[in-house]
Design a protein around this motif. Structure first.
Motif, PDB file in Angstrom:
ATOM      1  N   PRO A  14      78.494 116.051 -29.564  1.00 31.75           N
ATOM      2  CA  PRO A  14      77.178 115.834 -29.598  1.00 31.75           C
ATOM      3  C   PRO A  14      77.072 114.045 -28.452  1.00 31.75           C
ATOM      4  CG  PRO A  14      77.187 115.081 -32.111  1.00 31.75           C
ATOM      5  CD  PRO A  14      77.962 115.220 -31.623  1.00 31.75           C
ATOM      6  N   ARG A  63      81.341 118.517 -33.582  1.00 27.87           N
ATOM      7  CA  ARG A  63      80.018 118.368 -34.752  1.00 27.87           C
ATOM      8  C   ARG A  63      79.906 120.013 -33.840  1.00 27.87           C
ATOM      9  NH1 ARG A  63      78.181 114.468 -37.625  1.00 27.87           N
ATOM     10  NH2 ARG A  63      80.345 113.534 -38.878  1.00 27.87           N
ATOM     11  N   MET A  68      72.963 123.104 -29.101  1.00 25.64           N
ATOM     12  CA  MET A  68      72.693 123.166 -30.640  1.00 25.64           C
ATOM     13  C   MET A  68      70.956 124.365 -30.695  1.00 25.64           C
ATOM     14  SD  MET A  68      71.117 119.097 -31.951  1.00 25.64           S
ATOM     15  CE  MET A  68      70.594 120.132 -33.255  1.00 25.64           C
ATOM     16  N   VAL A  89      76.943 126.215 -40.047  1.00 22.21           N
ATOM     17  CA  VAL A  89      76.560 125.816 -38.061  1.00 22.21           C
ATOM     18  C   VAL A  89      77.476 125.112 -38.385  1.00 22.21           C
ATOM     19  CG1 VAL A  89      73.577 126.329 -38.412  1.00 22.21           C
ATOM     20  CG2 VAL A  89      74.313 123.929 -39.313  1.00 22.21           C
ATOM     21  N   LEU A 123      71.821 120.540 -40.001  1.00 21.11           N
ATOM     22  CA  LEU A 123      72.212 121.224 -38.518  1.00 21.11           C
ATOM     23  C   LEU A 123      72.192 119.558 -37.955  1.00 21.11           C
ATOM     24  CD1 LEU A 123      73.608 122.388 -35.906  1.00 21.11           C
ATOM     25  CD2 LEU A 123      71.112 123.168 -35.883  1.00 21.11           C
ATOM     26  N   CYS A 124      70.635 118.900 -38.220  1.00 21.27           N
ATOM     27  CA  CYS A 124      70.504 118.043 -37.559  1.00 21.27           C
ATOM     28  C   CYS A 124      71.067 116.340 -38.121  1.00 21.27           C
ATOM     29  CB  CYS A 124      69.108 117.868 -37.442  1.00 21.27           C
ATOM     30  SG  CYS A 124      68.202 118.689 -36.289  1.00 21.27           S
ATOM     31  N   LEU A 146      73.478 116.135 -39.500  1.00 21.99           N
ATOM     32  CA  LEU A 146      75.566 116.520 -38.627  1.00 21.99           C
ATOM     33  C   LEU A 146      75.179 115.733 -37.404  1.00 21.99           C
ATOM     34  CD1 LEU A 146      77.081 119.666 -40.351  1.00 21.99           C
ATOM     35  CD2 LEU A 146      77.872 117.485 -40.519  1.00 21.99           C
ATOM     36  N   MET A 147      74.608 116.278 -36.526  1.00 19.27           N
ATOM     37  CA  MET A 147      74.278 115.276 -34.933  1.00 19.27           C
ATOM     38  C   MET A 147      74.299 114.003 -35.422  1.00 19.27           C
ATOM     39  SD  MET A 147      74.995 117.936 -33.333  1.00 19.27           S
ATOM     40  CE  MET A 147      75.127 119.039 -34.547  1.00 19.27           C
TER      41      MET A 147
END
Lengths: 349, 349
Positions: free
Chosen positions: A147, A154, A233, A247, B289-290, B292-293
């Motif tokens: 990211p 990721r 994303m 994911v 997901l968020c 992991l970011m």
């Protein structure tokens, strides 16, 4: 290279799958997708993937005869659980489900979870356009990107695309990964000792680099910087989160993590132009749009502006007629697999 | 700069529109969108656009009281004709129609034609997420880009985006133009006499340039080269072709072609997570997901990885509480317009 007819290639490919327990109809729908990629010239995502797919089935990782299930809570939305079946089998099932929903209501969303690498997007998009639908689609993928601002991988390159029919012209087909350039291109530059263009990769410390070795040890960059990060994303959300599937790093690699199913997720959003503005009105608008692009004065004489999918459609015609160019060794391997022999990578492992 | 409360800003803005014949409910829905942009810090696409919008109404180009119509041929698809009304009025109507369809069937596609510049995408995306929906949306725009390989401007920067709700966290909101960098950034570099980064623009002959003057005389580049070209066409298809509206150069400029309505087209594809995998399951996946970011080790200490929309959500909170910073001259102008005075650009023209 030898030229192999579509008929032969499809027959060997179907048999290579049925030889390891894939039901014939599943094998046929997978092969339709894979051979379509080869016909379009997307050689890396066609039948050459069969040895890896078959190897994973032989290893007991991919499910040769999945019990694919559909959960439907709304007239135009469905979630498909692929039961760890082959990607093109699950993907093909998902696409057809989305088209069926769109036929009824005008629009269909289908998210697929527990699938695998499903090849290129273009074959699915092409199938949709041939049935008269517009289809926005994508898939998450094994992670290769960080990211924006982060130093850990990721996100997959999470390809997305669109298919849209045109009258008397090849369909508009967009099929693009969210990375600027594939790692394969960096490896090729490294082998030749050539630099890579600025903007392809960061080194391990997050600095821009034109050294392919440093790029390979670092990070593939998404298109448009933070824009591509957001788009990758977005694909994880539409494919993974909305289907209740994997994911980001939950998605596994076809080649590096051979001991577990990949858990890839896909999405298909099909729209029937007949149920928006009417098929003819839509095709007229497509003609205006595409003509405006194609009539743009080119920078280079003899290099006219192309519509996405145009080159691939030309290849599809040529190869349908003349056959698909393949390495003779690969053809031997595929023919052996069609008779039940293991793929070579497995045999030699 | 003075800080203006949301309440005052909204009241003046609504009155500025009703003063030129916009019905109160239309004015309110437009102002909700514009003030939301200001609250999120997207200052170029908020209330500062009102003078231009009002000027076009006074010139008889934009329709202050459009007869917005909906054509529906399927349970989950509709086409909206904006009758040359204000962009945020037509856009807001289109979004709400898409949410209503998605509530019933799980998914709703709405294409809007005969609209105008409708502000930023983020306010629409935010509205959708607050109602619990995922929304993929976009708009075509006055042309500023050439198709890949072409030397004429034929595509807008055609922004697209996605809104997706999160539990106990600001929504995921992506709102990105398909150009690498806005022309405004090139103009700023030219004024400072600074070079622009490679990859922003081509000169008039199609060569890469770092000279902002040459870039301004040439072409803005799409993100990822041919990928951004394809994405910009995709937006023209989803917004323009599927709604039977204007595409490519048929879309007119707000500032350069003041004698005709813009004919901008938008699209909204809303998805109800409750009708895919269920709201809670979806929100759980979004959290994974968020997280992991956000848990990615950053390149720079103190600069953690951000989720798209996170900065804007923080600004929204701060500005909702403290007010929106605005130029006092602009506030004067808006207050005068609220009392029926013409915008200054018109007065001085």
């Amino acid at each position: 290279m030898v030229l192999v007819s579509v008929k032969d290639l499809a027959a060997w490919s179907v048999n290579a799958f049925t030889a390891v327990g894939v039901p014939k109809t599943d094998a046929e729908s997978a092969v339709e997708i894979l051979v379509s990629a080869d016909l379009q010239g997307i050689d890396t995502h066609g039948v050459r993937r069969i040895p890896a797919y078959v190897a994973r089935i032989r290893d007991g990782i991919f499910n040769p005869a999945p019990d694919i299930s559909v959960e439907q809570r709304g007239d135009s939305a469905a979630v498909v659980d692929g039961d760890d079946g082959l990607g093109p089998v699950v993907g093909s099932f998902g696409l057809k489900t989305a088209l069926r929903l769109a036929e009824k209501t005008g629009v269909g969303y289908v998210g697929c979870r527990n699938s695998q690498h499903f090849g290129a997007l273009a074959p699915y998009a092409r199938h949709a356009t041939q049935a008269g639908f517009v289809c926005f689609l994508g898939t998450n993928a094994f992670t290769t990107m960080a990211p924006t601002g982060g130093r850990e991988i990721r996100l997959g390159n999470n390809p997305l695309g669109l298919g849209a029919p045109r009258a008397d012209a090849p369909p508009f087909i967009l099929d693009i990964a969210m990375s600027v350039a594939a790692r394969g291109k960096m490896r090729a530059a490294a082998e030749k000792g050539e630099p890579i263009p600025e903007g392809w990769a960061l080194d391990a410390d997050g600095n821009p680099t034109t050294d392919p070795e440093k790029g390979l040890a670092g990070f593939v960059l998404p298109i448009g910087g933070h824009k591509g990060y957001g788009l990758a994303m977005m694909v994880d959300i539409l494919a993974g989160a909305l289907s209740g599937g994997a994911v980001s790093t939950e998605v596994k690699s076809l080649f590096q993590q051979k001991d577990q199913p990949q858990k890839v997720c896909h999405y298909f959003i099909a729209i029937d132009p007949e149920k928006t503005i009417g098929r003819d009105a839509f095709l007229n608008r497509m003609a205006v749009l595409c003509d405006l692009m194609k009539s743009t004065t080119p920078f280079k004489d003899g290099a006219p502006v192309l519509i996405p999918g145009e080159i691939e459609a030309r290849r599809f015609e040529t190869r349908s007629e003349n056959g698909i160019p393949l390495d003779p060794d690969f053809v031997d391997e595929l023919q052996s697999m069609a008779k039940g022999a293991p793929p070579r990578a497995v045999a030699s492992a």
